[in-house]
Motif scaffolding. Structure first.
Motif, mmCIF file in Angstrom:
data_model
loop_
_atom_site.group_PDB
_atom_site.id
_atom_site.type_symbol
_atom_site.label_atom_id
_atom_site.label_comp_id
_atom_site.label_asym_id
_atom_site.label_seq_id
_atom_site.Cartn_x
_atom_site.Cartn_y
_atom_site.Cartn_z
ATOM 1 N N UNK A 21 0.812 -1.180 0.016
ATOM 2 C CA UNK A 21 0.039 -0.098 0.080
ATOM 3 C C UNK A 21 0.905 1.156 -0.234
ATOM 4 N N UNK A 22 2.286 1.090 0.086
ATOM 5 C CA UNK A 22 2.927 2.377 -0.053
ATOM 6 C C UNK A 22 4.113 2.129 -1.067
ATOM 7 N N UNK A 23 4.610 3.352 -1.490
ATOM 8 C CA UNK A 23 5.547 3.188 -2.467
ATOM 9 C C UNK A 23 6.850 3.972 -1.252
ATOM 10 N N UNK A 24 8.231 3.851 -1.843
ATOM 11 C CA UNK A 24 9.206 4.276 -1.023
ATOM 12 C C UNK A 24 9.379 5.647 -0.211
ATOM 13 N N UNK A 25 8.187 6.463 -0.893
ATOM 14 C CA UNK A 25 8.156 7.797 0.045
ATOM 15 C C UNK A 25 6.953 7.671 0.872
ATOM 16 N N UNK A 26 6.630 6.545 1.167
ATOM 17 C CA UNK A 26 5.370 6.366 2.141
ATOM 18 C C UNK A 26 4.057 7.217 1.574
ATOM 19 N N UNK A 27 4.064 7.108 0.300
ATOM 20 C CA UNK A 27 2.890 7.625 -0.540
ATOM 21 C C UNK A 27 1.841 6.489 -0.642
ATOM 22 N N UNK A 28 0.611 6.655 -0.218
ATOM 23 C CA UNK A 28 -0.314 5.662 -0.507
ATOM 24 C C UNK A 28 -0.534 5.130 -1.917
ATOM 25 N N UNK A 29 -0.437 3.905 -2.334
ATOM 26 C CA UNK A 29 -0.784 3.409 -3.700
ATOM 27 C C UNK A 29 -2.003 3.012 -3.878
ATOM 28 N N UNK A 30 -2.889 3.459 -5.120
ATOM 29 C CA UNK A 30 -4.034 3.096 -5.294
ATOM 30 C C UNK A 30 -4.316 1.607 -5.077
ATOM 31 N N UNK A 31 -3.533 0.797 -6.129
ATOM 32 C CA UNK A 31 -3.635 -0.489 -6.173
ATOM 33 C C UNK A 31 -2.621 -1.441 -5.285
ATOM 34 N N UNK A 32 -3.094 -2.401 -4.433
ATOM 35 C CA UNK A 32 -2.110 -3.110 -4.005
ATOM 36 C C UNK A 32 -2.572 -4.323 -3.324
ATOM 37 N N UNK A 33 -1.882 -5.265 -3.075
ATOM 38 C CA UNK A 33 -2.339 -6.508 -2.445
ATOM 39 C C UNK A 33 -2.424 -6.357 -0.869
ATOM 40 N N UNK A 34 -3.680 -6.645 -0.255
ATOM 41 C CA UNK A 34 -3.813 -6.533 1.061
ATOM 42 C C UNK A 34 -2.891 -7.867 1.961
ATOM 43 N N UNK A 35 -2.531 -7.389 2.933
ATOM 44 C CA UNK A 35 -1.495 -8.262 3.696
ATOM 45 C C UNK A 35 -2.273 -9.710 3.996
ATOM 46 N N UNK A 36 -3.526 -9.694 4.148
ATOM 47 C CA UNK A 36 -4.367 -10.822 4.133
ATOM 48 C C UNK A 36 -4.201 -11.794 2.912
ATOM 49 N N UNK A 37 -4.487 -11.045 1.825
ATOM 50 C CA UNK A 37 -4.325 -11.625 0.388
ATOM 51 C C UNK A 37 -3.076 -12.408 0.407
ATOM 52 N N UNK A 38 -2.108 -11.652 0.628
ATOM 53 C CA UNK A 38 -0.618 -12.202 0.545
ATOM 54 C C UNK A 38 -0.506 -13.318 1.395
ATOM 55 N N UNK A 39 -0.991 -13.159 2.557
ATOM 56 C CA UNK A 39 -0.852 -14.537 3.626
ATOM 57 C C UNK A 39 -1.434 -15.646 2.951
ATOM 58 N N UNK A 40 -2.759 -15.543 2.396
ATOM 59 C CA UNK A 40 -3.605 -16.668 1.751
ATOM 60 C C UNK A 40 -2.641 -17.093 0.783
ATOM 61 N N UNK A 41 -2.086 -16.315 -0.118
ATOM 62 C CA UNK A 41 -1.036 -16.776 -1.210
ATOM 63 C C UNK A 41 0.082 -17.668 -0.712
ATOM 64 N N UNK A 42 0.961 -17.110 0.405
ATOM 65 C CA UNK A 42 2.083 -17.706 0.926
ATOM 66 C C UNK A 42 1.726 -18.834 1.702
ATOM 67 N N UNK A 43 0.372 -19.135 2.417
ATOM 68 C CA UNK A 43 0.075 -20.444 2.801
ATOM 69 C C UNK A 43 -0.321 -21.399 2.045
ATOM 70 N N UNK A 44 -0.959 -21.009 0.856
ATOM 71 C CA UNK A 44 -1.261 -21.848 -0.377
ATOM 72 C C UNK A 44 -0.073 -22.580 -0.863
ATOM 73 N N UNK A 45 1.128 -21.898 -0.666
ATOM 74 C CA UNK A 45 2.311 -22.224 -1.356
ATOM 75 C C UNK A 45 3.053 -23.002 -0.249
ATOM 76 N N UNK A 46 2.663 -23.319 0.965
ATOM 77 C CA UNK A 46 3.058 -24.034 1.967
ATOM 78 C C UNK A 46 4.192 -23.417 2.620
ATOM 79 N N UNK A 47 4.082 -22.287 2.626
ATOM 80 C CA UNK A 47 5.000 -21.247 3.461
ATOM 81 C C UNK A 47 4.365 -20.862 4.829
ATOM 82 N N UNK A 48 5.103 -21.163 5.964
ATOM 83 C CA UNK A 48 4.639 -21.042 7.280
ATOM 84 C C UNK A 48 4.563 -19.343 7.481
ATOM 85 N N UNK A 49 3.435 -18.979 7.998
ATOM 86 C CA UNK A 49 3.357 -17.519 8.280
ATOM 87 C C UNK A 49 2.975 -17.422 9.898
ATOM 88 N N UNK A 50 4.181 -16.800 10.349
ATOM 89 C CA UNK A 50 3.958 -16.680 11.942
ATOM 90 C C UNK A 50 4.802 -15.326 12.454
#
Length: 123
Positions: free
Chosen positions: A65-94
């Motif tokens: 949701x941020x670029x390198x200037x801490x400016x909000x990005x319009x389009x970004x992947x929510x951390x919960x969506x990222x979490x689901x993708x990682x878990x679906x790939x067998x990566x432990x999230x903790x």
């Protein structure tokens, strides 16, 4: 997978000495507070965080949701969506983000060599 802004979060022993060292390399203070024992420093598109007494070891940090200037990005992947993708790939999230929430949240994963990645969404 859009992870957002990248920075290296460094666990430092003496924030004043580290600040001075990185200033000599051309970094300037971009955020944070000496009173709170952390600074975010920037050199062009490169970000580093200096954290005294907050965690052990260094962490690779991503901010969806941020670029390198801490400016909000319009389009970004929510951390919960990222979490689901990682878990679906067998990566432990903790720790995990609560799937029943929205907005700010964070997760952590560890790569095969023990390097910790923090995915920290601020909005």
């Amino acid at each position: 997978m859009k992870l957002g802004a990248f920075s290296l979060s460094l666990s430092v022993k003496d924030i004043n000495a580290s600040k001075q060292f990185y200033e000599h390399l051309g970094f300037v203070v971009f955020g944070g507070s000496m009173d709170k024992n952390y600074l975010i420093m920037k050199n062009e598109h490169t970000l580093i965080g200096l954290f005294q007494g907050m965690f052990e070891g260094n962490i690779l940090t991503f901010n969806p949701g941020w670029d390198e200037n801490a400016t909000n990005l319009e389009a970004f992947d929510d951390v919960r969506a990222i979490q689901r993708q990682l878990k679906n790939k067998g990566i432990a999230v903790n720790p995990e983000a609560d799937e029943n929430t929205s907005g700010p949240a964070s997760i952590m994963v560890t790569d095969p060599d023990g390097n910790v990645l923090l995915i920290d969404q601020h909005r």
